[in-house]
Design a protein around this motif. Sequence first.
Motif, PDB file in Angstrom:
ATOM      1  N   PHE A 140       0.868  -1.192   0.000  1.00 18.36           N
ATOM      2  CA  PHE A 140       0.000   0.000   0.000  1.00 18.36           C
ATOM      3  C   PHE A 140       0.891   1.224   0.000  1.00 18.36           C
ATOM      4  CE2 PHE A 140      -2.674  -3.253   1.787  1.00 18.36           C
ATOM      5  CZ  PHE A 140      -3.948  -2.950   1.346  1.00 18.36           C
ATOM      6  N   ASP A 141       0.285   2.386  -0.221  1.00 17.84           N
ATOM      7  CA  ASP A 141       1.029   3.630  -0.033  1.00 17.84           C
ATOM      8  C   ASP A 141       1.072   3.885   1.469  1.00 17.84           C
ATOM      9  OD1 ASP A 141       1.790   6.286   0.371  1.00 17.84           O
ATOM     10  OD2 ASP A 141       1.078   6.874  -1.615  1.00 17.84           O
ATOM     11  N   ASP A 142       2.176   3.520   2.120  1.00 16.24           N
ATOM     12  CA  ASP A 142       2.190   3.559   3.579  1.00 16.24           C
ATOM     13  C   ASP A 142       2.207   4.983   4.131  1.00 16.24           C
ATOM     14  OD1 ASP A 142       4.763   3.720   2.496  1.00 16.24           O
ATOM     15  OD2 ASP A 142       5.645   3.309   4.455  1.00 16.24           O
ATOM     16  N   ILE A 143       2.675   5.934   3.304  1.00  8.70           N
ATOM     17  CA  ILE A 143       2.635   7.320   3.795  1.00  8.70           C
ATOM     18  C   ILE A 143       1.187   7.769   3.957  1.00  8.70           C
ATOM     19  CG2 ILE A 143       3.208   9.702   3.214  1.00  8.70           C
ATOM     20  CD1 ILE A 143       5.688   8.690   1.848  1.00  8.70           C
ATOM     21  N   LYS A 144       0.375   7.379   2.976  1.00 12.55           N
ATOM     22  CA  LYS A 144      -1.047   7.733   3.051  1.00 12.55           C
ATOM     23  C   LYS A 144      -1.736   6.975   4.182  1.00 12.55           C
ATOM     24  CE  LYS A 144      -1.037  10.209  -0.855  1.00 12.55           C
ATOM     25  NZ  LYS A 144       0.204  10.958  -0.675  1.00 12.55           N
ATOM     26  N   ARG A 179     -11.368  10.779   4.139  1.00  7.64           N
ATOM     27  CA  ARG A 179     -12.283  10.238   3.146  1.00  7.64           C
ATOM     28  C   ARG A 179     -11.725  10.385   1.730  1.00  7.64           C
ATOM     29  NH1 ARG A 179     -18.185  12.435   1.748  1.00  7.64           N
ATOM     30  NH2 ARG A 179     -16.808  14.064   0.955  1.00  7.64           N
ATOM     31  N   GLN A 180     -11.097  11.543   1.449  1.00 12.13           N
ATOM     32  CA  GLN A 180     -10.488  11.745   0.133  1.00 12.13           C
ATOM     33  C   GLN A 180      -9.450  10.665  -0.150  1.00 12.13           C
ATOM     34  OE1 GLN A 180     -12.731  14.210  -0.749  1.00 12.13           O
ATOM     35  NE2 GLN A 180     -11.054  15.166  -1.896  1.00 12.13           N
ATOM     36  N   LEU A 181      -8.593  10.447   0.843  1.00  8.04           N
ATOM     37  CA  LEU A 181      -7.520   9.468   0.660  1.00  8.04           C
ATOM     38  C   LEU A 181      -8.097   8.080   0.423  1.00  8.04           C
ATOM     39  CD1 LEU A 181      -5.003  10.663   3.410  1.00  8.04           C
ATOM     40  CD2 LEU A 181      -4.669  10.721   0.938  1.00  8.04           C
ATOM     41  N   VAL A 182      -9.100   7.739   1.245  1.00  7.65           N
ATOM     42  CA  VAL A 182      -9.690   6.405   1.127  1.00  7.65           C
ATOM     43  C   VAL A 182     -10.318   6.240  -0.256  1.00  7.65           C
ATOM     44  CG1 VAL A 182     -11.547   4.931   1.976  1.00  7.65           C
ATOM     45  CG2 VAL A 182     -10.029   6.081   3.594  1.00  7.65           C
ATOM     46  N   MET A 197      -7.809   5.718  -2.880  1.00 10.00           N
ATOM     47  CA  MET A 197      -7.186   4.399  -2.824  1.00 10.00           C
ATOM     48  C   MET A 197      -8.197   3.314  -3.162  1.00 10.00           C
ATOM     49  SD  MET A 197      -4.885   5.170   0.568  1.00 10.00           S
ATOM     50  CE  MET A 197      -3.666   3.875   0.565  1.00 10.00           C
ATOM     51  N   GLY A 198      -9.403   3.735  -3.544  1.00  5.12           N
ATOM     52  CA  GLY A 198     -10.419   2.782  -3.977  1.00  5.12           C
ATOM     53  C   GLY A 198     -11.082   2.042  -2.833  1.00  5.12           C
ATOM     54  N   PRO A 216      -8.581  -1.829  -0.730  1.00  2.00           N
ATOM     55  CA  PRO A 216      -8.105  -2.938  -1.562  1.00  2.00           C
ATOM     56  C   PRO A 216      -6.596  -2.788  -1.778  1.00  2.00           C
ATOM     57  CG  PRO A 216      -9.091  -1.250  -2.938  1.00  2.00           C
ATOM     58  CD  PRO A 216      -9.227  -0.772  -1.508  1.00  2.00           C
ATOM     59  N   GLU A 217      -5.922  -3.912  -1.904  1.00  2.55           N
ATOM     60  CA  GLU A 217      -4.482  -3.840  -2.103  1.00  2.55           C
ATOM     61  C   GLU A 217      -4.166  -3.240  -3.466  1.00  2.55           C
ATOM     62  OE1 GLU A 217      -2.242  -7.410  -1.347  1.00  2.55           O
ATOM     63  OE2 GLU A 217      -0.591  -6.043  -0.848  1.00  2.55           O
TER      64      GLU A 217
END
Lengths: 169, 512
Positions: free
Chosen positions: B263-267, B341-344, B347-348, B368-369
Amino acid sequence: MTELARKICLLGDFAVGKTSLVSRFVRNTFSEKYLTTVGVKVDSRALTLADGRALKLVVWDLAGKSELDSMNRSYIRGASGLMLVADGTREASLRAALYLWMQTQKQLPGVPVVMLVNKLDLVDRWEVSAADLERLQQSLPTFRTSAMSGEGVAEAFALIGERVAGVAP
Amino acid sequence: MSRPDAVSSSLSAYLVERARPLVASFDRDGLILAVDGEGAHYGLGADAEAALAGLADELLTGLPRTEPQFWPLIEFGQRAISAWWVPDDGGGHLVLADTHDGGRELRERQQAANELALAGVEKSRTIRELKKARAELEARTKALDEAQRFQRRLVDTLSHDLRTPLTSIMGYAGLLEPYLKDSTPLKRALGAIQRNAMYLKSLAENLLEMAGDAHGELVLSPRQFDLAALAVEIEDMIRPMTEGKGLALTIAAQSGVDRLPCFDDIKLRQILVNLLSNAVRYTRQGRISAELQYDGQRLSMVVADTGIGIAPEYQQRVFEPLNRGAQQGKDGAGLGLWIVRQLVQRMGGEISLQSVPGVGTRIAVSLPEAPAESPLERAAIAEEAPPVHLANRRVLVVDDDPDICQLLLWSLRETGYEPEALPDADEAVEHVRSDAPGMVIVDVELGTRSGLALTQELRLAGYKGTIVVFSGAVDTRIRQSAHRAGADAFLPKPLDLKRMLEWLRSQLPQGS
Ligand SMILES: Nc1nc2c(ncn2[C@@H]2O[C@H](COP(=O)(O)OP(=O)(O)OP(=O)(O)O)[C@@H](O)[C@H]2O)c(=O)[nH]1
Ligand SMILES: [Mg+2]
């Protein structure tokens, strides 16, 4: 014939509204449809002058051209006045009208002239500016007219009538 | 050669037949004497005489009746005709003749030509108007772009500028921690400092995120990472906040598969920090928990608290930006949950909220991965850089912020290094050449020059030691640039001093 009658010619580029102005003046009608004039169309209407005399104004509605051809040259013979017509929405038509006027100078030196800048109802699409009109006004009586609404039409014909009434035929 | 009479007469018979002449004869007073020909052909009826007298008057107005006249083309009723005036003994004759097809062909040709010309005028007018409209639109877009760029720069600068002092605040607070005994008023004060610094930090992150998002620049950089390590790191970050308020904190990570999640771990960190700081902010007593679970396909993160809760009517609004009504009476810019919420969404994933006023709130995120990282991104250096073996204990710190220099000097000395600090890049190059330190730590945002330019220069000058850069900008691009410039490790601002010291300790030259 004791009746006072004078001939005037309408000059201007095609589709500026010459025929429409005559229809408005003579029959008080207007049509949206464009039917070009071939050659010339002659009409007349009686006017009462400011001094009470009656004048029969014979109106020669010439086919619109941006230059005076030989046929139109022969048609303007005998005219006591000229009505130049331009379409406010087409600046080029103003130049055409002035050019036509210039071309008549030799044949009809010093006859009364009025300028009609037509289609005033479409003023929001006009290319002719207030400054243009002001400049015109300084060299010849200029009317803003609409054959569609009738605005300015009677006034323009009345003025040319007054002017030509004082000119020998 | 003259035409034989017989030819002339049959020719004129033919022409007369075609011309269908109508002749009106007038006396010297202009009164009509006779009409000869088919009036009906010219649209004349019973009043033909009057009409012809009228026409003669109109045509001859202004002209002497004693001279012949010719009018080749006149509109008369529906037709185009030719007309003559032939003077005769003081009076004369008006002659009308048909043109070959009533002028129809001529009219059609002229009509078509005029209409074409009019269409041309209309077309060029339209083109002109379109051009004008486009120019106006371009100007407006440019102005808007400029305004947006300015806004973007403003937010960027603001959040970067927040990070540098935050490094000092959080760093010094961290250094004080071991010197203060538990449950003393000073320790509580320190907790408050750390908690608020943490709020500020997440605010700065959120501002950056928002600025980036508004420009559609939210780029995801998934990579493989250790879930348990993330949990520990987050716990370290949040712990000072909960301790200060006497709240219990548990963060658990669980993976159902052997593979590392990608995943994008920073996010992820940003999502968790926002959810947890929100939870801490709205919880007066009880506990805060986070559960991270990876099943090989999805990552679920559940953050629960025993806080004031959110009334049902506000539950949708908490995800809107700059909304404060939802959890009344509390401070904060109200960006956190919106950013989450934007980030989620980017990330789909999905986010859901359950809350009971007075009991607590539970927010569940399921992601999701992401598809596997690109090789380029894998090449970017991780925050946990691989251990390198330092040639010596000398460290050069290059930073124009005296507070940060002081902080780093102190911590490096504590860890067993022999640090020195310089405020500018030029001196640094000189110093490295003469002193050859084992490690150089560089701030990317140096006053006059970029720390990355310095990094490059050191490498070009043949420096083989370890170079660590740190920066307020944390996107992947800067990490990659740092790597390309020749840095061995990248640390984000504000510096996490505790982790940094651990890492530094592991880098100490062996056997010394
Ligand atoms: N809106 C508007 N349309 C007008 C006006 N005057 C004329 N028109 C329209 O302009 C077109 C041309 O008008 P005409 O009167 O036939 O023009 P013309 O100058 O006689 O044209 P030619 O005979 O070809 O030289 C027609 O479609 C008219 O309906 C006006 O004042 N306002
Ligand atoms: Mg016409």
